[in-house]
Design an enzyme around this catalytic site. Sequence first.
Site, mmCIF file in Angstrom:
data_model
loop_
_atom_site.group_PDB
_atom_site.id
_atom_site.type_symbol
_atom_site.label_atom_id
_atom_site.label_comp_id
_atom_site.label_asym_id
_atom_site.label_seq_id
_atom_site.Cartn_x
_atom_site.Cartn_y
_atom_site.Cartn_z
ATOM 1 N N ASP A 163 -3.901 5.925 6.497
ATOM 2 C CA ASP A 163 -4.353 7.153 7.154
ATOM 3 C C ASP A 163 -5.256 6.735 8.322
ATOM 4 O O ASP A 163 -4.760 6.330 9.372
ATOM 5 C CB ASP A 163 -5.075 7.963 6.069
ATOM 6 N N GLU A 178 0.847 -1.200 0.000
ATOM 7 C CA GLU A 178 0.000 0.000 0.000
ATOM 8 C C GLU A 178 0.877 1.243 0.000
ATOM 9 O O GLU A 178 2.033 1.216 0.437
ATOM 10 C CB GLU A 178 -0.922 -0.066 1.245
ATOM 11 N N ASP A 179 0.334 2.341 -0.524
ATOM 12 C CA ASP A 179 1.106 3.585 -0.558
ATOM 13 C C ASP A 179 1.098 4.292 0.798
ATOM 14 O O ASP A 179 2.131 4.733 1.291
ATOM 15 C CB ASP A 179 0.588 4.525 -1.670
ATOM 16 N N PHE A 184 -1.022 16.240 4.008
ATOM 17 C CA PHE A 184 -1.446 15.528 2.804
ATOM 18 C C PHE A 184 -0.266 15.418 1.836
ATOM 19 O O PHE A 184 0.292 16.418 1.402
ATOM 20 C CB PHE A 184 -2.633 16.229 2.142
ATOM 21 N N ARG A 201 0.662 11.763 -9.307
ATOM 22 C CA ARG A 201 1.171 10.406 -9.044
ATOM 23 C C ARG A 201 2.549 10.207 -9.657
ATOM 24 O O ARG A 201 3.334 9.392 -9.193
ATOM 25 C CB ARG A 201 0.229 9.349 -9.642
HETATM 26 P P1 IMP Z 1 -7.739 5.458 5.079
HETATM 27 O O1 IMP Z 1 -8.893 4.531 4.840
HETATM 28 O O2 IMP Z 1 -8.175 6.693 5.829
HETATM 29 O O3 IMP Z 1 -6.559 4.779 5.748
HETATM 30 O O4 IMP Z 1 -7.310 6.037 3.670
HETATM 31 C C1 IMP Z 1 -6.314 5.460 2.939
HETATM 32 C C2 IMP Z 1 -6.339 5.972 1.519
HETATM 33 O O5 IMP Z 1 -6.568 7.394 1.462
HETATM 34 C C3 IMP Z 1 -4.972 5.744 0.909
HETATM 35 O O6 IMP Z 1 -4.899 4.502 0.263
HETATM 36 C C4 IMP Z 1 -4.852 6.910 -0.048
HETATM 37 O O7 IMP Z 1 -5.441 6.561 -1.285
HETATM 38 C C5 IMP Z 1 -5.670 8.008 0.569
HETATM 39 N N1 IMP Z 1 -4.806 8.933 1.337
HETATM 40 C C6 IMP Z 1 -4.717 9.079 2.676
HETATM 41 N N2 IMP Z 1 -3.834 10.018 3.024
HETATM 42 C C7 IMP Z 1 -3.309 10.469 1.847
HETATM 43 C C8 IMP Z 1 -2.305 11.466 1.541
HETATM 44 O O8 IMP Z 1 -1.670 12.104 2.405
HETATM 45 N N3 IMP Z 1 -2.055 11.659 0.229
HETATM 46 C C9 IMP Z 1 -2.688 10.965 -0.764
HETATM 47 N N4 IMP Z 1 -3.618 10.026 -0.518
HETATM 48 C C10 IMP Z 1 -3.938 9.791 0.777
HETATM 49 MG MG MG Z 2 -4.554 4.208 -1.986
#
Ligand code: IMP
Ligand code: MG
Length: 179
Positions: free
Chosen positions: A102, A98-99, A151, A164
């Site tokens: 959050d 995963e990238d 972010f 990207r």
């Molecule tokens: P989560 O469900 O809140 O953990 O969200 C995860 C997803 O939100 C990641 O896979 C990213 O696609 C997107 N995301 C969360 N934070 C960032 C950020 O700082 N930059 C870009 N995408 C983010």
């Molecule tokens: Mg993602």
Amino acid sequence: MKNDILETMITEEEIKEICIDLSRRITDDYKGKNPVLIGLLKGSVPFMADLSRLLDFKMTIDYLNASSYFSGTESSGVVSILSDLTNSIENRHVIIVEDIIDSGRTLKTILEYLEKKNPKSIEIATLLDKPDRRVVEIFVKYVGKIIPDKFAVGYGLDYNELYRNLPYVGVLKDKIYKI
Ligand code: IMP
Ligand code: MG
């Protein structure tokens, strides 16, 4: 594109070092186990390309495109599968690539989805982690770098599908969010 970036958060050099460190740990843990690496599209593509080429053992690679619904800037954890895996993971060791993590909601839902497919094990490798924003508990074994609550864009990470292709990770200028 680069004019929209306020500051560099992680340089290309540092990304390389992170990938090397993670690849050493993953090699120690998985050599001879023929795991399947599952990249979450689209953000994990550069990280998957760099990390997987540092792993010198047999493995397969697959991708899952799961979109998470957002309410405002928060992900809901309601995930829809836009494109599924191409091969069975039953009885396989799985490493999710995963990238960024959050709130953790998206990954928790994906973990539950993959667990139903009866893999032998599942671990998570993420390039970036924002633990301060976590709202659900998940165990993340391989974390490239912990970052503050900002972010991030670049190296796969997007804002409205842009940035990207930036080769490093940066922070966007405030005015970009207001467009
Ligand atoms: P989560 O469900 O809140 O953990 O969200 C995860 C997803 O939100 C990641 O896979 C990213 O696609 C997107 N995301 C969360 N934070 C960032 C950020 O700082 N930059 C870009 N995408 C983010
Ligand atoms: Mg993602």
